[in-house]
Design an enzyme around this catalytic site. Structure first.
Site, PDB file in Angstrom:
ATOM      1  N   TYR A 134       0.853  -1.192   0.000  1.00  0.00           N
ATOM      2  CA  TYR A 134       0.000   0.000   0.000  1.00  0.00           C
ATOM      3  C   TYR A 134       0.884   1.235   0.000  1.00  0.00           C
ATOM      4  O   TYR A 134       1.838   1.311   0.779  1.00  0.00           O
ATOM      5  CB  TYR A 134      -0.883  -0.017   1.253  1.00  0.00           C
ATOM      6  CG  TYR A 134      -1.745   1.209   1.458  1.00  0.00           C
ATOM      7  CD1 TYR A 134      -2.779   1.516   0.576  1.00  0.00           C
ATOM      8  CD2 TYR A 134      -1.547   2.051   2.551  1.00  0.00           C
ATOM      9  CE1 TYR A 134      -3.594   2.633   0.784  1.00  0.00           C
ATOM     10  CE2 TYR A 134      -2.353   3.166   2.772  1.00  0.00           C
ATOM     11  CZ  TYR A 134      -3.371   3.451   1.886  1.00  0.00           C
ATOM     12  OH  TYR A 134      -4.169   4.554   2.083  1.00  0.00           O
ATOM     13  N   ASP A 235       9.443   2.671  -0.001  1.00  0.00           N
ATOM     14  CA  ASP A 235       8.416   3.307   0.819  1.00  0.00           C
ATOM     15  C   ASP A 235       8.633   2.803   2.240  1.00  0.00           C
ATOM     16  O   ASP A 235       8.184   1.724   2.611  1.00  0.00           O
ATOM     17  CB  ASP A 235       7.027   2.937   0.285  1.00  0.00           C
ATOM     18  CG  ASP A 235       5.906   3.521   1.142  1.00  0.00           C
ATOM     19  OD1 ASP A 235       6.196   3.981   2.268  1.00  0.00           O
ATOM     20  OD2 ASP A 235       4.744   3.493   0.688  1.00  0.00           O
ATOM     21  N   LYS A 263       5.288   7.927   9.338  1.00  0.00           N
ATOM     22  CA  LYS A 263       4.907   7.391  10.657  1.00  0.00           C
ATOM     23  C   LYS A 263       5.871   7.673  11.834  1.00  0.00           C
ATOM     24  O   LYS A 263       5.707   8.672  12.532  1.00  0.00           O
ATOM     25  CB  LYS A 263       4.614   5.902  10.512  1.00  0.00           C
ATOM     26  CG  LYS A 263       3.387   5.665   9.612  1.00  0.00           C
ATOM     27  CD  LYS A 263       2.829   4.278   9.713  1.00  0.00           C
ATOM     28  CE  LYS A 263       1.513   4.197   8.931  1.00  0.00           C
ATOM     29  NZ  LYS A 263       0.850   2.918   9.006  1.00  0.00           N
TER      30      LYS A 263
HETATM   31  N1  PMP Z   1       2.895   3.868   2.513  1.00  0.00           N
HETATM   32  C1  PMP Z   1       2.813   2.912   3.458  1.00  0.00           C
HETATM   33  C2  PMP Z   1       3.783   1.773   3.416  1.00  0.00           C
HETATM   34  C3  PMP Z   1       1.827   2.969   4.437  1.00  0.00           C
HETATM   35  O1  PMP Z   1       1.736   2.000   5.352  1.00  0.00           O
HETATM   36  C4  PMP Z   1       0.935   4.072   4.446  1.00  0.00           C
HETATM   37  C5  PMP Z   1      -0.131   4.224   5.507  1.00  0.00           C
HETATM   38  N2  PMP Z   1      -0.468   3.143   6.229  1.00  0.00           N
HETATM   39  C6  PMP Z   1       1.064   5.042   3.446  1.00  0.00           C
HETATM   40  C7  PMP Z   1       2.056   4.913   2.503  1.00  0.00           C
HETATM   41  C8  PMP Z   1       0.140   6.217   3.385  1.00  0.00           C
HETATM   42  O2  PMP Z   1       0.420   7.078   4.427  1.00  0.00           O
HETATM   43  P1  PMP Z   1      -0.679   8.152   4.917  1.00  0.00           P
HETATM   44  O3  PMP Z   1      -1.785   7.358   5.524  1.00  0.00           O
HETATM   45  O4  PMP Z   1       0.068   8.970   5.918  1.00  0.00           O
HETATM   46  O5  PMP Z   1      -1.093   8.925   3.744  1.00  0.00           O
END
Ligand code: PMP
Length: 430
Positions: A134, A235, A263
């Site tokens: 994701y 990511d 995060k």
């Molecule tokens: N990339 C990864 C690997 C994630 O786990 C997440 C959110 N869980 C995101 C992108 C998107 O981040 P945000 O919810 O802060 O937009």
């Protein structure tokens, strides 16, 4: 929740947080490893707001840094500030691959900018991502990452599937490949390599449960992308400052072209960063690629990020040794409970990101999204989660969502969580 639903669509502002199978929990406050709901019930928190709270709820160092910034200097100044520069410098000490970076407000935004940059740099249209991964919900990248098996391509890769109604055709330039399978990526690049701007992945899969990369896989991906002139984007929204101070790229010693952090970097405040080599980031420096954001790099979240980074930089070996220790202890304890109860399972963890997969057979292996989908017993996991939540421990009811520990979780917290999970498992799984 009824009152919330009267004014907020579905009751809360992320679809992830309003799953119909979740027991309602309206939170009142958090402190350390604990969370309290509005009924005054205390929970040992194994979710930590989906990962950001690497120093726990309400860490005094973060609270002090943020309040001092707000009271003495202002929340946001609309100009470059020294604190933003300091935070960037500290990130670079941990992530040397980020020679130049930019701040953003969420993982979604930062990833969208990183992939745009890759397209501009390579002048190629396609993005490759992986099953079960994701990268936020943006127009160009929101693949249906938890697609049913029958919707996945028969071969090694296929077209992305729009993740929601209302998307444009931008997603047609996205290919989805099997992860942890170098042959699959090499086949894709052999067919489409000249069109591929970048390959983006979670270097440790965390959005379809925790699955570590197979030995050598990340290095293989690094070589394959280089050979085909495609950029490699890690990511590290989940893994950055979590599986080690320098994230998965340090842990596995693989240098991506672009990195995305979020995060844990903010310790509970909304911050993200993306960056890479000077050569690539030059496109932002010279204005070829636009990146904006009224709140990007604002002083409030920078104060929080600096507090996290200072904690990491001062105490890095002790902090991460502790995170490994509590993560491994939770994983070992979960394995023991399920083995004792004869419940088929796979437990995977990389440090403080931990997954319990309940499976349909004892010999199931979970090395990627398809395994988890094919063998996962999501229904049993929800039953277990409901019992455990009633017993005062919170982790997410979706088996695909990892359990997260923080630097303030103690071995005693882990023992207590395991005791309660054991009790919940005896009621719900036997
Ligand atoms: N990339 C990864 C690997 C994630 O786990 C997440 C959110 N869980 C995101 C992108 C998107 O981040 P945000 O919810 O802060 O937009």
């Amino acid at each position: 929740m009824e009152r919330a639903c009267a004014s907020i669509a579905a009751g809360d502002s992320s679809t992830m947080r309003v799953m119909p199978y979740a027991l309602p929990l309206v939170a009142e406050r958090g402190e350390g490893s604990r969370l309290w709901d509005i009924g005054g019930r205390e929970y040992l928190d194994l979710n930590m707001a989906y990962g950001p709270l690497i120093l726990g709820h309400c860490h005094p160092r973060i609270v002090e840094a943020v309040t001092r910034q707000i009271i003495e200097r202002g929340s946001q100044l609309g100009f470059p500030t020294e604190i933003t520069v300091r935070v960037a410098e500290k990130i670079k000490r941990l992530f040397p691959a980020m020679e130049l970076l930019r701040f953003a407000n969420s993982g979604t935004e930062a990833v969208a900018s990183a992939t745009r940059l890759a397209r501009a740099y390579t002048r190629r249209p396609k993005v490759v991502l992986f099953e079960g991964h994701y990268h936020g919900w943006s127009e160009g990248l929101f693949n249906r990452y938890h697609a049913p098996l029958e919707d996945l391509p028969a071969g090694a890769y296929g077209q992305a599937i729009p993740g929601t109604a209302g998307m444009t055709r931008a997603i047609e330039d996205v290919l989805v490949c099997r992860w942890n399978d170098l042959d699959a990526l090499e086949a894709l690049l052999a067919d489409e390599g000249e069109q591929v701007a970048c390959v983006i992945m979670e270097p440790i899969m965390g959005n379809a449960g925790v699955v570590p990369p197979r030995p050598g896989y990340l290095h293989g991906v690094r070589e394959a992308t280089r050979k085909h002139g495609a950029l490699l984007i890690f990511d590290e929204v989940i893994t950055g400052l979590r599986v080690g101070p320098g994230g998965a790229q340090e842990r596995y010693d693989v240098r991506p072209d672009l990195t995305v952090l979020s995060k844990a970097l903010g310790g509970g405040y909304p911050v993200a960063a993306f960056g890479g080599s000077r050569d690539i980031m030059r496109l932002i420096v010279d204005g070829t690629v636009f990146h904006g954001g009224v709140f990007s790099g604002n002083a409030t979240v920078m104060a929080a990020a600096e507090a996290v980074l200072d904690e990491v930089l001062v105490d890095r070996s002790a902090m991460y040794a502790h995170l490994e220790d509590v993560g491994d202890a939770l994983a070992a304890g979960l394995r023991q409970i399920m083995t004792d109860l004869d419940v088929p399972h796979v437990v995977n963890n990389v440090g403080p990101m931990v997954s319990l997969f309940l499976t349909d057979r004892p010999d199931a292996e979970v090395a990627g999204y398809r395994d988890a989908r094919a063998h996962g017993r999501f229904d049993r996991f929800i039953d277990l989660q409901h019992e455990v939540q009633a017993g005062g421990v919170f982790f997410h009811p979706n088996m695909f969502e990892p359990m997260y520990l923080s630097a303030v979780h103690t071995r005693e917290d882990v023992d207590l969580a395991l005791e309660r999970i054991d009790a919940g498992a005896r009621t719900s799984l036997l």
